[in-house]
Scaffold this motif. Structure first.
Motif, PDB file in Angstrom:
ATOM      1  N   GLU A 133      51.399 -10.268 105.437  1.00 52.56           N
ATOM      2  CA  GLU A 133      51.619 -10.983 104.162  1.00 52.56           C
ATOM      3  C   GLU A 133      52.901 -11.873 104.092  1.00 52.56           C
ATOM      4  O   GLU A 133      52.899 -13.066 103.710  1.00 52.56           O
ATOM      5  CB  GLU A 133      51.657 -10.064 103.005  1.00 52.56           C
ATOM      6  CG  GLU A 133      50.338  -9.209 102.667  1.00 52.56           C
ATOM      7  CD  GLU A 133      49.436  -9.895 101.853  1.00 52.56           C
ATOM      8  OE1 GLU A 133      49.525 -11.044 101.378  1.00 52.56           O
ATOM      9  OE2 GLU A 133      48.360  -9.045 101.396  1.00 52.56           O
ATOM     10  N   GLN A 149      52.664 -15.810 103.984  1.00 51.87           N
ATOM     11  CA  GLN A 149      53.342 -16.151 102.889  1.00 51.87           C
ATOM     12  C   GLN A 149      54.398 -17.474 103.241  1.00 51.87           C
ATOM     13  O   GLN A 149      54.388 -18.642 102.764  1.00 51.87           O
ATOM     14  CB  GLN A 149      54.133 -15.515 101.887  1.00 51.87           C
ATOM     15  CG  GLN A 149      53.112 -14.818 100.928  1.00 51.87           C
ATOM     16  CD  GLN A 149      53.735 -13.363 100.480  1.00 51.87           C
ATOM     17  OE1 GLN A 149      54.771 -13.007 100.628  1.00 51.87           O
ATOM     18  NE2 GLN A 149      52.992 -12.773  99.699  1.00 51.87           N
ATOM     19  N   LYS A 195      41.330  -9.014 109.879  1.00 51.91           N
ATOM     20  CA  LYS A 195      41.963  -8.782 108.620  1.00 51.91           C
ATOM     21  C   LYS A 195      42.920  -9.952 108.396  1.00 51.91           C
ATOM     22  O   LYS A 195      43.210 -10.251 107.148  1.00 51.91           O
ATOM     23  CB  LYS A 195      42.674  -7.604 108.626  1.00 51.91           C
ATOM     24  CG  LYS A 195      44.011  -7.305 107.585  1.00 51.91           C
ATOM     25  CD  LYS A 195      44.133  -5.872 107.261  1.00 51.91           C
ATOM     26  CE  LYS A 195      44.663  -5.760 106.056  1.00 51.91           C
ATOM     27  NZ  LYS A 195      44.868  -4.608 105.354  1.00 51.91           N
ATOM     28  N   GLN A 224      41.422 -13.300 107.095  1.00 50.89           N
ATOM     29  CA  GLN A 224      40.824 -13.110 105.888  1.00 50.89           C
ATOM     30  C   GLN A 224      42.257 -13.532 105.014  1.00 50.89           C
ATOM     31  O   GLN A 224      42.198 -14.270 103.886  1.00 50.89           O
ATOM     32  CB  GLN A 224      40.339 -11.881 105.549  1.00 50.89           C
ATOM     33  CG  GLN A 224      38.915 -11.807 106.076  1.00 50.89           C
ATOM     34  CD  GLN A 224      38.246 -10.528 106.073  1.00 50.89           C
ATOM     35  OE1 GLN A 224      38.836  -9.541 105.768  1.00 50.89           O
ATOM     36  NE2 GLN A 224      36.819 -10.445 106.189  1.00 50.89           N
ATOM     37  N   LEU A 225      43.191 -12.710 105.306  1.00 51.99           N
ATOM     38  CA  LEU A 225      44.594 -12.979 104.308  1.00 51.99           C
ATOM     39  C   LEU A 225      45.207 -14.284 104.555  1.00 51.99           C
ATOM     40  O   LEU A 225      45.491 -14.931 103.267  1.00 51.99           O
ATOM     41  CB  LEU A 225      45.656 -11.916 104.870  1.00 51.99           C
ATOM     42  CG  LEU A 225      45.433 -10.499 104.630  1.00 51.99           C
ATOM     43  CD1 LEU A 225      46.409  -9.592 105.473  1.00 51.99           C
ATOM     44  CD2 LEU A 225      45.624 -10.085 103.158  1.00 51.99           C
ATOM     45  N   ARG A 236      43.358 -16.986 104.875  1.00 51.65           N
ATOM     46  CA  ARG A 236      42.556 -17.879 104.089  1.00 51.65           C
ATOM     47  C   ARG A 236      43.167 -17.638 102.427  1.00 51.65           C
ATOM     48  O   ARG A 236      43.046 -18.491 101.832  1.00 51.65           O
ATOM     49  CB  ARG A 236      40.966 -17.230 104.188  1.00 51.65           C
ATOM     50  CG  ARG A 236      40.179 -18.070 103.427  1.00 51.65           C
ATOM     51  CD  ARG A 236      39.936 -19.586 103.437  1.00 51.65           C
ATOM     52  NE  ARG A 236      39.101 -20.167 102.694  1.00 51.65           N
ATOM     53  CZ  ARG A 236      38.957 -21.249 102.211  1.00 51.65           C
ATOM     54  NH1 ARG A 236      39.872 -22.311 102.958  1.00 51.65           N
ATOM     55  NH2 ARG A 236      38.187 -21.793 101.389  1.00 51.65           N
ATOM     56  N   GLN A 237      43.259 -16.251 102.039  1.00 49.54           N
ATOM     57  CA  GLN A 237      43.428 -16.059 100.806  1.00 49.54           C
ATOM     58  C   GLN A 237      45.034 -16.879 100.786  1.00 49.54           C
ATOM     59  O   GLN A 237      45.143 -17.427  99.446  1.00 49.54           O
ATOM     60  CB  GLN A 237      43.638 -14.851 100.591  1.00 49.54           C
ATOM     61  CG  GLN A 237      42.202 -13.821 100.568  1.00 49.54           C
ATOM     62  CD  GLN A 237      42.700 -12.515 100.642  1.00 49.54           C
ATOM     63  OE1 GLN A 237      43.771 -11.874 100.324  1.00 49.54           O
ATOM     64  NE2 GLN A 237      41.544 -11.850 100.969  1.00 49.54           N
ATOM     65  N   HIS A 238      45.921 -16.912 101.389  1.00 52.98           N
ATOM     66  CA  HIS A 238      47.207 -17.418 101.304  1.00 52.98           C
ATOM     67  C   HIS A 238      47.029 -19.137 101.447  1.00 52.98           C
ATOM     68  O   HIS A 238      48.152 -19.634 101.321  1.00 52.98           O
ATOM     69  CB  HIS A 238      48.205 -16.934 102.076  1.00 52.98           C
ATOM     70  CG  HIS A 238      48.653 -15.519 101.836  1.00 52.98           C
ATOM     71  ND1 HIS A 238      49.402 -15.313 100.674  1.00 52.98           N
ATOM     72  CD2 HIS A 238      48.041 -14.272 102.149  1.00 52.98           C
ATOM     73  CE1 HIS A 238      49.543 -13.772 100.434  1.00 52.98           C
ATOM     74  NE2 HIS A 238      48.651 -13.274 101.515  1.00 52.98           N
ATOM     75  N   GLY A 239      45.956 -19.429 101.761  1.00 52.79           N
ATOM     76  CA  GLY A 239      45.898 -21.143 102.019  1.00 52.79           C
ATOM     77  C   GLY A 239      46.567 -21.532 103.270  1.00 52.79           C
ATOM     78  O   GLY A 239      46.941 -22.652 103.327  1.00 52.79           O
ATOM     79  N   ALA A 276      35.440 -15.889 106.831  1.00 49.96           N
ATOM     80  CA  ALA A 276      36.708 -15.784 106.108  1.00 49.96           C
ATOM     81  C   ALA A 276      36.664 -16.917 105.017  1.00 49.96           C
ATOM     82  O   ALA A 276      37.482 -16.687 104.310  1.00 49.96           O
ATOM     83  CB  ALA A 276      37.976 -15.943 107.238  1.00 49.96           C
ATOM     84  N   TYR A 333      36.537 -20.489 105.977  1.00 51.50           N
ATOM     85  CA  TYR A 333      37.288 -21.835 106.229  1.00 51.50           C
ATOM     86  C   TYR A 333      36.038 -22.760 106.571  1.00 51.50           C
ATOM     87  O   TYR A 333      34.964 -22.239 107.000  1.00 51.50           O
ATOM     88  CB  TYR A 333      38.132 -21.495 107.672  1.00 51.50           C
ATOM     89  CG  TYR A 333      39.392 -21.077 107.256  1.00 51.50           C
ATOM     90  CD1 TYR A 333      40.365 -21.666 106.715  1.00 51.50           C
ATOM     91  CD2 TYR A 333      39.559 -19.580 107.596  1.00 51.50           C
ATOM     92  CE1 TYR A 333      41.898 -21.309 106.832  1.00 51.50           C
ATOM     93  CE2 TYR A 333      40.811 -18.895 107.375  1.00 51.50           C
ATOM     94  CZ  TYR A 333      42.169 -19.892 107.190  1.00 51.50           C
ATOM     95  OH  TYR A 333      43.197 -19.365 106.835  1.00 51.50           O
TER      96      TYR A 333
END
Ligand SMILES: [Zn+2]
Ligand SMILES: [Zn+2]
Length: 265
Positions: free
Chosen positions: A177, A181, A209, A212-213, A215-218, A247, A249
């Motif tokens: 993470e 970030q 994993k 996927q993270l 993608r969530q964080h852009g 994921a 994208y």
């Protein structure tokens, strides 16, 4: 459908790859690629730093080899890039390298944790002397610094410490993470590198994993085979595309003169 660019290709100048750039390009054309990029291991300030990178005196030969491939294959867009080792303290050297040629992008990769190149098969026994979590923790700390450094467009093979199938027994999500970030804040892309499928870990770098993270964080993505032979160009891109799509994208990045453009794949 055309393939997304394969942005991670090596050349024999790094002493552990075979085939001239023009042969990699010929393979890419045969596979239906419209864009590739060469990103061989960049020189260090002192030649002989290790045995798996080009010497500084060969940098012009490297550029000439890529230019030859461009001449031989006008139908293919061929980018000029480097895979640059991120090591704290090396920032001035990386900035100096950046001024030497009109690079399209730099892949920032971490191979070294301290003085140990953790993916070197000849140093596999080092893993027995370390707690895997400590190595992963230091690795992702360096990766976070690399993302924050502003020196790179792409971060290479983000979970390289899994190469030999040695995993920490603790949850690494907070490490991932923090890196992601930083990458999102700095607008640095992360590559999906299919070479992991050819190693003991038998998995794309990075893991599902992390993708996927990301993608969530852009965090934007690129694709790379990390080919060390012409036959490896575009290898397992079907799997990499499936992982990216799964994921969420739909876009990847293209680079020209170190400027990013988003394109659908
Ligand atoms: Zn690498
Ligand atoms: Zn590489």
């Amino acid at each position: 459908m055309s393939w997304p660019a394969d942005y991670h290709l090596h050349t024999p100048l790094c002493h552990h790859a075979t085939g001239q750039p023009t042969e990699y390009a010929a393979r890419a054309v045969a596979l239906g690629f419209t864009e590739i990029g060469f990103s061989d291991h960049s020189p260090m300030p002192t030649d002989g730093f290790d045995e798996w990178r080009m010497e500084f005196s060969r940098l012009e030969d490297y550029v000439a080899g890529v230019q030859q491939a461009q001449k031989d294959h006008p139908q293919l867009t061929i980018k000029l890039a480097l895979e640059v080792d991120f090591m704290p303290g090396q920032e001035p050297w990386i900035r100096k390298l950046a001024t030497r040629h009109p690079w399209d992008y730099f892949i920032g990769s971490v191979h070294y944790v301290g003085s140990w190149d953790i993916d070197n098969p000849r140093k596999l026994s080092e893993w027995k002397k370390h707690d895997p979590y400590e190595v992963w923790s230091m690795y992702f700390d360096l990766l976070t610094q690399a993302a924050e450094s502003g020196l790179f467009e792409i971060i290479g093979h983000a979970d390289l410490p899994k190469k030999f199938g040695i995993y920490p027994d603790r949850d690494c999500t907070p490490l991932f993470e923090r890196f992601l970030q930083a990458a999102a804040r700095a607008d640095v892309a992360m590559e999906l590198n299919t070479a992991g499928l050819r190693k003991d870990c038998r998995e794309i770098y990075p893991s599902r994993k992390i993708v996927q993270l990301a993608r969530q964080h852009g965090v934007a993505i690129t694709f790379g085979s990390d080919a060390h032979a012409p036959g490896e160009v575009g290898m397992n891109f079907t799997e990499a595309l499936a992982l990216a799509r799964e994921a969420g994208y739909e876009e990847t990045c293209k680079f020209a003169s170190r400027k990013r453009e988003m394109v659908r794949f």
